[in-house]
Design a protein around this motif. Structure first.
Motif, short mmCIF file in Angstrom:
data_model
loop_
_atom_site.label_atom_id
_atom_site.label_comp_id
_atom_site.label_asym_id
_atom_site.label_seq_id
_atom_site.Cartn_x
_atom_site.Cartn_y
_atom_site.Cartn_z
N GLY A 206 86.69 -20.07 -72.01
CA GLY A 206 87.32 -18.80 -71.61
C GLY A 206 86.29 -17.79 -71.12
O GLY A 206 86.51 -17.12 -70.10
N ILE A 207 85.16 -17.69 -71.82
CA ILE A 207 84.11 -16.75 -71.39
C ILE A 207 83.53 -17.19 -70.04
O ILE A 207 83.35 -16.36 -69.13
N MET A 208 83.23 -18.48 -69.90
CA MET A 208 82.67 -18.96 -68.63
C MET A 208 83.68 -18.79 -67.49
O MET A 208 83.29 -18.50 -66.35
N PHE A 209 84.96 -18.96 -67.78
CA PHE A 209 85.98 -18.79 -66.75
C PHE A 209 86.03 -17.34 -66.27
O PHE A 209 86.12 -17.08 -65.07
N LEU A 210 85.99 -16.40 -67.19
CA LEU A 210 86.02 -14.98 -66.82
C LEU A 210 84.78 -14.60 -66.02
O LEU A 210 84.87 -13.80 -65.06
N PHE A 215 82.56 -13.39 -60.40
CA PHE A 215 81.74 -13.70 -59.23
C PHE A 215 82.59 -14.13 -58.03
O PHE A 215 82.06 -14.63 -57.04
N GLY A 216 83.90 -13.95 -58.11
CA GLY A 216 84.78 -14.27 -56.99
C GLY A 216 85.42 -15.64 -57.08
O GLY A 216 85.91 -16.15 -56.07
N GLY A 217 85.45 -16.25 -58.26
CA GLY A 217 86.04 -17.58 -58.41
C GLY A 217 87.53 -17.58 -58.17
O GLY A 217 88.23 -16.60 -58.45
N GLN A 218 88.06 -18.71 -57.68
CA GLN A 218 89.47 -18.84 -57.33
C GLN A 218 90.20 -19.92 -58.12
O GLN A 218 91.38 -20.15 -57.90
N GLY A 219 89.50 -20.60 -59.03
CA GLY A 219 90.12 -21.68 -59.77
C GLY A 219 90.98 -21.18 -60.91
O GLY A 219 91.03 -19.99 -61.23
N THR A 220 91.67 -22.13 -61.57
CA THR A 220 92.51 -21.81 -62.72
C THR A 220 91.79 -22.22 -64.00
O THR A 220 90.85 -23.03 -63.98
N PHE A 221 92.25 -21.69 -65.12
CA PHE A 221 91.66 -22.03 -66.41
C PHE A 221 91.86 -23.52 -66.72
O PHE A 221 90.97 -24.17 -67.28
N LEU A 222 93.02 -24.06 -66.35
CA LEU A 222 93.27 -25.48 -66.58
C LEU A 222 92.29 -26.35 -65.81
O LEU A 222 91.72 -27.30 -66.36
N GLN A 223 92.08 -26.06 -64.55
CA GLN A 223 91.13 -26.84 -63.75
C GLN A 223 89.72 -26.69 -64.30
O GLN A 223 88.95 -27.67 -64.35
N MET A 269 81.05 -24.64 -58.71
CA MET A 269 81.17 -24.60 -57.24
C MET A 269 82.49 -25.20 -56.78
O MET A 269 83.19 -24.63 -55.92
N ALA A 270 82.86 -26.34 -57.35
CA ALA A 270 84.05 -27.05 -56.89
C ALA A 270 85.33 -26.38 -57.36
O ALA A 270 86.27 -26.21 -56.58
N VAL A 271 85.39 -26.01 -58.64
CA VAL A 271 86.63 -25.45 -59.20
C VAL A 271 86.92 -24.08 -58.62
O VAL A 271 88.07 -23.76 -58.29
N HIS A 272 85.90 -23.25 -58.49
CA HIS A 272 86.10 -21.85 -58.10
C HIS A 272 85.74 -21.57 -56.65
O HIS A 272 85.77 -20.41 -56.23
N ARG A 273 85.35 -22.61 -55.89
CA ARG A 273 85.05 -22.44 -54.47
C ARG A 273 83.95 -21.40 -54.25
O ARG A 273 84.08 -20.51 -53.41
N LEU A 274 82.89 -21.55 -55.01
CA LEU A 274 81.77 -20.63 -54.92
C LEU A 274 80.59 -21.33 -54.25
O LEU A 274 80.46 -22.55 -54.32
N SER A 275 79.72 -20.54 -53.65
CA SER A 275 78.49 -21.08 -53.10
C SER A 275 77.56 -21.47 -54.25
O SER A 275 77.77 -21.12 -55.42
N GLY A 276 76.51 -22.18 -53.91
CA GLY A 276 75.57 -22.62 -54.93
C GLY A 276 74.90 -21.48 -55.66
O GLY A 276 74.70 -21.53 -56.88
N GLY A 277 74.54 -20.43 -54.95
CA GLY A 277 73.89 -19.28 -55.57
C GLY A 277 74.81 -18.55 -56.55
O GLY A 277 74.41 -18.22 -57.67
#
Length: 312
Positions: A206-210, A215-223, A269-277
Motif C-alpha cells: 500500500g505504501i509503495m503503491f501510493l 510519481f504519476g503512476g496509472q496502475g491499480t493496487f491489484l495489479q 515501470m510496467a504496472v504504472h507506465r512510468l519511465s525508468g527514472g
C-alpha cells in the motif's frame, strides 16, 4: 402481338416505351437502358468480386503475425522498453485466468520473472491479476515462512548452539533451558510469521503503491500487488533457505534483497507506465529516507555520548 422487323416503316406502329419488355420484343443492344440485370460493379464488394488487390499484391491477406507474444501481439519494440503512449509499449488486454489455470502457471511465471527481468515481462503478466490468485500466493508464502522459521528456531538454531557449546562456559543446565525455550517458541513464532506476511504485504505494498501514484503512476493496487508477488514469493523463500546456511547466509540474503529492488523497479515501470527514472525514484525514495534517518540518529547518538564523557 409479335414483333415484325418489316414494321419499321409502318406509320401505324408504336414501339413500346423503354423499360417495358412485352413478350417477343427483344431487348436493345448496346449500353444498359434498363433491360436485364445491371453489369457487375468494378468497385467494392459485393458485386465487384474479387476486390482490388492490396498494395504489394493479392493474396497476402491477412498479414503474417509478428514474433513474440502469441498471435503476434504486441509488435516488437525498437530499442527496448519505453513509457506507454505513442511509440511505446502496447500491453495485452486484461485476461484473468481461472484459479486452477492460474495456479498451474505460477511456477513458469516465477521463473520467467526472475530469470528474464524487464518491464516488458511484467507488462505481459499484469493483465492476469485477480484477487483469488493473490490470496493463494499470500497464504502459500505465509505457510512456508511459518514452517521455515519454526524449523530454524526449533531445530537449526539449537543444533548450531550445540556445535559451539563445547567451547563456551555456559552450564549444561542453562544451555538445556535455552534449547527448551527455543523449541517451545517455534510454533508461536511460525504463526506470527504467517500473520506478519499477510499484514506486512498490504501495508508495504500500500505504501509503495501510493508513492508510485505520487510519481504519476496509472496502475491499480491489484495489479501492483499481483506483480509484486510474482518475484517476492520465490525470492523470499530462497532467502529463507539461504539464511539456514551458516556464515554465507547473510551475504546471500543481502544479494537477494538487492536483486529484488531491481525487479521492483521493472515492475513499477510496467504496472504504472512510468519511465525508468521515475520508477527508480519511486522505489528508492523510502530506502534513501531510511538511510538518512539512520545517519542522523547515529550522529546524534555519537554527539550525545561524546558530551557525556567527562574531559580530563
Amino acid at each position: 402481338m409479335s414483333y415484325d422487323p418489316n414494321q419499321g416503316n409502318n406509320p401505324g406502329y408504336n414501339p413500346p416505351p423503354q423499360g417495358e419488355n412485352p413478350a417477343g420484343y427483344p431487348p436493345p443492344q448496346g449500353p444498359y437502358t434498363g433491360y436485364g440485370p445491371p453489369p457487375p460493379s468494378q468497385e467494392g464488394y459485393p458485386g465487384g468480386y474479387p476486390p482490388p488487390p492490396q498494395q504489394g499484391g493479392y493474396p497476402g491477406y491477412p498479414p503474417p503475425p509478428q514474433e513474440g507474444y502469441p498471435g503476434g501481439y504486441p509488435p516488437p519494440q525498437q530499442g527496448g522498453y519505453s513509457p506507454y503512449g505513442p511509440g511505446g509499449y502496447n500491453e495485452p488486454p486484461a485476461q484473468p485466468l481461472p484459479l486452477g489455470d492460474a495456479i498451474r502457471q505460477l511456477p513458469a511465471q516465477y521463473l520467467r520473472i526472475t530469470t528474464r527481468p524487464s518491464a516488458n515481462t511484467f507488462a505481459m503478466e499484469k493483465g492476469k491479476a485477480a484477487w483469488n490468485i493473490v490470496w493463494v500466493q499470500l497464504l502459500f508464502l505465509g505457510v512456508v515462512a511459518a514452517i521455515l522459521i519454526a524449523l530454524y528456531v526449533g531445530v537449526a538454531l539449537p543444533t548450531l548452539m550445540s556445535t559451539f557449546n563445547s567451547n563456551s562456559s555456559i552450564p549444561p543446565s542453562t544451555f538445556n533451558s535455552i534449547k527448551t525455550l527455543y523449541a517451545s517458541s517455534a510454533i508461536p513464532l511460525g504463526i506470527g510469521a504467517l500473520i506478519f506476511t499477510i499484514v506486512g504485504f498490504f501495508v508495504g505494498v500500500g505504501i509503495m503503491f501510493l508513492i508510485a501514484k505520487a510519481f504519476g503512476g496509472q496502475g491499480t493496487f491489484l495489479q501492483h500487488g499481483y506483480s509484486y508477488l510474482l518475484f517476492t514469493v520465490p525470492l523470499t523463500i530462497l532467502s529463507y533457505l539461504v539464511a539456514l546456511v551458516p556464515f554465507i547466509g547473510s551475504l546471500g540474503s543481502l544479494a537477494i534483497s538487492i536483486y529484488s529492488i531491481v525487479l521492483q523497479v521493472y515492475m513499477t515501470m510496467a504496472v504504472h507506465r512510468l519511465s525508468g527514472g521515475r520508477a527508480t525514484m519511486a522505489v528508492l525514495i523510502l530506502p534513501i529516507i531510511a538511510i538518512i534517518l539512520v545517519c542522523v540518529f547515529v550522529i546524534v547518538l555519537i554527539t550525545a555520548v561524546s558530551r557525556s564523557i567527562p574531559s580530563h
